[in-house]
Every structure is written in C-alpha cells, then in structure tokens.
Write a protein that holds these residues in place. Structure first.
Motif, PDB file in Angstrom:
ATOM      1  N   ASP A  56       1.803   3.854  -3.222  1.00  0.00           N
ATOM      2  CA  ASP A  56       0.515   3.297  -4.161  1.00  0.00           C
ATOM      3  C   ASP A  56       1.016   3.224  -5.662  1.00  0.00           C
ATOM      4  OD1 ASP A  56      -2.001   2.045  -4.713  1.00  0.00           O
ATOM      5  OD2 ASP A  56      -3.114   3.746  -4.420  1.00  0.00           O
ATOM      6  N   GLY A  91      -0.405   1.191   1.763  1.00  0.00           N
ATOM      7  CA  GLY A  91      -0.840   1.788   0.478  1.00  0.00           C
ATOM      8  C   GLY A  91      -0.352   0.905  -0.198  1.00  0.00           C
ATOM      9  N   GLY A 131      -2.368  -0.295  -3.025  1.00  0.00           N
ATOM     10  CA  GLY A 131      -2.114  -0.605  -4.432  1.00  0.00           C
ATOM     11  C   GLY A 131      -2.170  -1.940  -5.043  1.00  0.00           C
TER      12      GLY A 131
END
Length: 542
Positions: free
Chosen positions: A312, A367, A371
């Motif tokens: 992230d 992730g 993100g």
C-alpha cells in the motif's frame, strides 16, 4: 481557508495554486495528519489485552474504543465543515491537535471503560477529525496541476504510520504499561498542532505584497510633476478612506453549502462511496482470523497485514502519479471506478484461497487495489465539486460514510458467527465493491454523454481535471464594484477597470467561439455583455 478580508483599497487578484513552494510543507503536514487519523484507531488495539485485564471487560468492550474514534472521524464531518468555513483551517487544526492529545493524556488516568470511551474515544476522535478534514482542504488549495500526486503522497501516510505505530505501541506497552503508553501517545499527537501551524492561508502573503506594490503605484501616478511624496501618500490615504466608506458589505459565506446536492456528479460519487465502504474494510478485518481457521500459524497470519501495508505504501504515490498524467486526469473518475472493480474482483477471486501461498497472493493484489482506492477517493471528489465547495462536500460525504462503516464490518462479523463460513463473506464484500464500481462508471458515462448533447448548467464533474474558476469569477466582480464606487482620477483605478472588462470580454469571446452559449447557474457572476465568465474556463486564462 482561514482567510482575512482583503486590505482596503487593494484590488483583488486571483490566487493561483503554486503547485510547490510552501505547498510541499503543507503536503508533509497532511501526510502526518492522514497517518495519525487512519492508523491511530488501529494502533491502539495493541493495548486491548491489558485493558481487558485491568477493567475486567471483554474484547468487544475494548474494541468500542477504536469504533468510537472512527465514528467521530467520519460522523463529525459536517461540524468540521462549519468550523472551517467560519474560522479557517489553521485555527481548527490547532484546536483539534490539542483535543486529540488531551484525550489520550486524560485516558491514561481513567479508572473504568466508560471514561476511556469519553477520553480516548470521543475526545481524541474529535481532535483527529478536526485535523484530517482541514488538511485535505489545504492540500487542494496549494496544488492544482500536481494535485493527484499530492493526494497520493498524502494518502501514503496511512500505511506508513500503521506499520510504525503498532510496533511502537507494543514497545511502550512492555516498558511503561498501557497508562504510560497512552501518555506518550498523547505527546506524539501534539505534532498535529505543528502540522496545523504550517497550514498558512495561501492568499495572505500574496495579497500583502500586492497591497504594498499598489500603494507605491498609486502614489507615483497621483503625484504632480515636482510634487512632494507626502502629498501623494496623503492623497492615497484619502482615496482609501473614500473607498472604505463606499464599499458595499460582502455577503457572508455559507457555513455548510447544501447546494452541492444539486450536482449530479456529487450524488453519483456519494452513492458509490456508501456502497464501497460497506465492503471495502471487511477483508482486512477478517483476514487474520480467516488465515488461522485455514491452519496458518499465528505469526504468519499476522504478517499478512504487513504485506498489505507494505504494498500500500508504494501503490498510493504510484497511482497518484498515473492520475496526474494529461491523458488520464480528465478521466480520473473512470480510473477510480477501475480501482474499485480491481479490489472487488480480488476479494471474489480469493474467497476460496485455502493455503498460505494463496493468501499471500491475495494480499499483494489487495494492497495494490486498496492503495489505488485510497489515493483517488479524495482527488475525484475535489475534481467534482472544486476547491470552493470541497470543505462542505467532504464533511457531508464523511457523514454518509459513517453510516456505512457502522453497518458493513459489524454485519460481516455477525454473519461469520452465524454461518461459520468466511467464503460467503468475501463473496458478499467483493460484490458490494464491484457494484459500487459499476455504478460509478456507468452513471458517469451517462452524464458525460448527456453533457455532450446539450450545454450543462455547470462543469461536468466526471470530466473535470481539477481546476476551479470561482475565485477568478469573484475577482472580476469585485474589480468592477471597486471601479464603479471610486471616481478618483487615479490612473491605477482606470487600469483596473479596463483590465477587468478585457478579462470578461475575453471569457465571453471564448464561450461564444465554443458554441456553449451562456448557461445560467446558481450564484454565478455575469459579465457586462451578459455571458457567464466562469463556464468552461480554466483559471490559467486569467
């Protein structure tokens, strides 16, 4: 934000976002505030076991501390908007930093769980809310062309602080106990005051410089040949007094602008975000327990969240850079829709992961998609409503999201208890995220097609690249009022009048050349030829 009134006798001028300079300091402050706001409610969970022993309560009782923090962060959005519109960003952030710190310091002296709810939950949560929202508003004020990148970098504060505060909290707990840890955490939250202090209003320094230059120019122009400078300065002061006496009172700014609900793009965004939040946070909350039920050891199961956080950290700035590209930014709403679709499909495809390798692959893709969503969510909102109405828009959006936060994860937990099956929960959460993505993409596409067939009453929110022209519009209006109320023979006033008329005519010519006509809108300023000076014109044209 936090704007003083312009100095008397000073011609207003559009304040263009610098896209750098002091804005990088503002970005750093926003990075820290975002990290504390999102990571702190999760980081305090390391103290829950000790709290359970000292107060003789269950895990669900201590979990309410984090829930109350998040509820205050989301639910107090309109209150933050009203305070920002009334007092400005910097004072609100300074007060918020003091409240957040005071809440954790007072929590270190509590004797029961109810007192913890009121101090660490309500007081600290309110303080973080008063910091989070104004920091985003200031970020949008200082950045325009580089705003997608700035939003991505600021959003990276959440995974960075989460990966830092949790280990730090564990160390503090082992050395000082939970009371000492709360006390030190309260001291760390005082850094929010430092971040608030650097949120300098953008127009303050620029207008002071313009005022000095304007005074010198008026004095030179009004001096007769061979006259004394004192006479010129005195004449200038007299002119300023006349302007002050004749100046019309300005209309007060709305504390909370509900007119944004007339914006179709804002309605589409709000509905999409509500559906998104119902399922977005469910997988990371249930991931560790899901891994344990499949036979993964405790340490390896906890490491899965670290994988998501590490990915992230890099996904958010990278997505911000992509969103800032010239051929991507006009279609940032579709990129946001794609990121949500990516996240939802990741949940659905990973629902049957039965070994540690499959869960690691899930964490990598989750992730990345998580993100992307985090980097784009506020950028899209800024592009839809513009910087002038962003303070009201984000408050209302966060309030609506608060209901989704209170519905989504708790409902998922109850379903797990009832069905004893995590696979169904992953399918359900992924379907909700996919639905929100499809709704945003299809609804935005329909609005774009409609906007191409007939002139819209205001800029199409889904295609906006993020540049707002309301400030330039008000500048033209104030320049005309200034020149009409002042009949002094100063050449500077005449020049300002000519410049304002030329700007309005230039805007009207551009509109007529594009065939857009003169659409009407609420609160818009009309140029002297009857055309709107705000439609389809970027601020750079001024």
């Amino acid at each position: 934000m936090g704007r003083p009134d312009p100095e008397e006798g000073q011609l207003p001028a559009p304040v263009k976002p610098p896209d750098g300079g002091w804005g990088w300091i503002v970005l750093l402050g926003c990075f820290v505030i975002t990290g504390f706001s999102y990571a702190f409610p999760k980081a305090v969970s390391v103290y829950f076991k000790e709290l359970m022993k000292d107060f003789h309560v269950g895990y669900s009782d201590t979990a309410w501390i984090s829930s109350i923090m998040l509820a205050m962060l989301y639910g107090t959005g309109p209150v933050c908007s009203i305070m920002v519109n009334q007092f400005g960003c910097r004072p609100v952030m300074l007060i918020g930093g003091l409240l957040a710190s005071a809440g954790m310091i007072l929590a270190s002296f509590t004797t029961n769980i109810i007192e913890l709810y009121l101090t660490a939950g309500v007081l600290t949560g309110l303080g973080m809310a008063l910091n989070f929202q104004p920091s985003l508003i200031m970020l949008g004020t200082y950045f325009d062309k580089r705003r997608p990148l700035a939003n991505g970098l600021a959003a990276a504060g959440s995974p960075v602080f989460l990966s830092s505060l949790s280990p730090l909290g564990q160390v503090l707990l082992e050395k000082f106990g939970w009371r000492g840890g709360f006390l030190i955490m309260g001291g760390l939250l005082l850094n929010c005051c430092t971040c608030g202090a650097v949120m300098r209003p953008l127009d303050m320094g620029m207008k002071r410089k313009m005022g000095k230059a304007q005074d010198k120019y008026e004095a030179k122009e009004m001096l007769p040949i061979g006259g004394k400078s004192e006479e010129g300065i005195g004449t200038t002061d007299g002119t300023k007094k006349g302007k002050k006496a004749k100046k019309k009172p300005k209309k007060g700014k709305k504390l909370l602008d509900f007119s944004i609900f007339s914006n179709r793009g804002f309605i589409i965004y709000t509905i999409s975000k509500f559906i998104l939040v119902l399922g977005l946070f469910v997988p990371p909350i249930l991931l560790v327990n899901y891994a344990k039920d499949t036979g993964v050891p405790d340490t390896e199961a906890a490491f899965l969240l670290s994988i998501i956080g590490f990915i992230d950290i890099f996904a958010r700035p990278a997505c911000g850079m992509v969103a800032g590209l010239k051929w991507v930014r006009p279609h940032v709403a579709y990129l946001f829709s794609f990121s949500m679709l990516f996240n939802g499909l990741t949940d659905i495809c990973s629902a049957r992961a039965s070994n540690y390798t499959g869960l690691v692959i899930f964490c990598v893709f989750f992730g990345i998609s998580y993100g992307m969503v985090g980097a784009l969510q506020f950028e899209v909102l800024m592009a839809i409503v513009g910087s002038q109405k962003f303070s009201s828009a984000i408050g209302l959006v966060l309030l609506i999201e608060a209901f989704a936060v209170l519905i989504g994860p708790p409902s998922a937990g109850r379903l797990v208890d009832a069905l004893k099956n995590y696979e169904v929960i992953f399918y359900l959460a992924g379907s909700e995220v996919v639905l929100s993505a499809l709704f945003l993409g299809v609804a935005s596409y329909c609005c774009l097609n409609r906007g191409k067939k007939e002139p819209p009453p205001e800029n199409n929110p889904s295609a906006i690249g993020g540049s707002d022209t309301e400030e330039a519009e008000s500048d033209v209006q104030e320049a005309e009022e200034h020149s009409s109320n002042n009949h002094q023979p100063a050449h500077s006033t005449d020049n300002a009048m000519v410049a304002a008329n030329e700007e309005a005519n230039h805007v009207a010519e551009e509109q007529s050349g594009e065939g857009g006509g003169c659409p009407a809108g609420d609160g818009e300023v009309l140029a002297r030829d009857g055309c709107n000076a705000d439609q389809m014109v970027e601020r750079d044209s001024f």
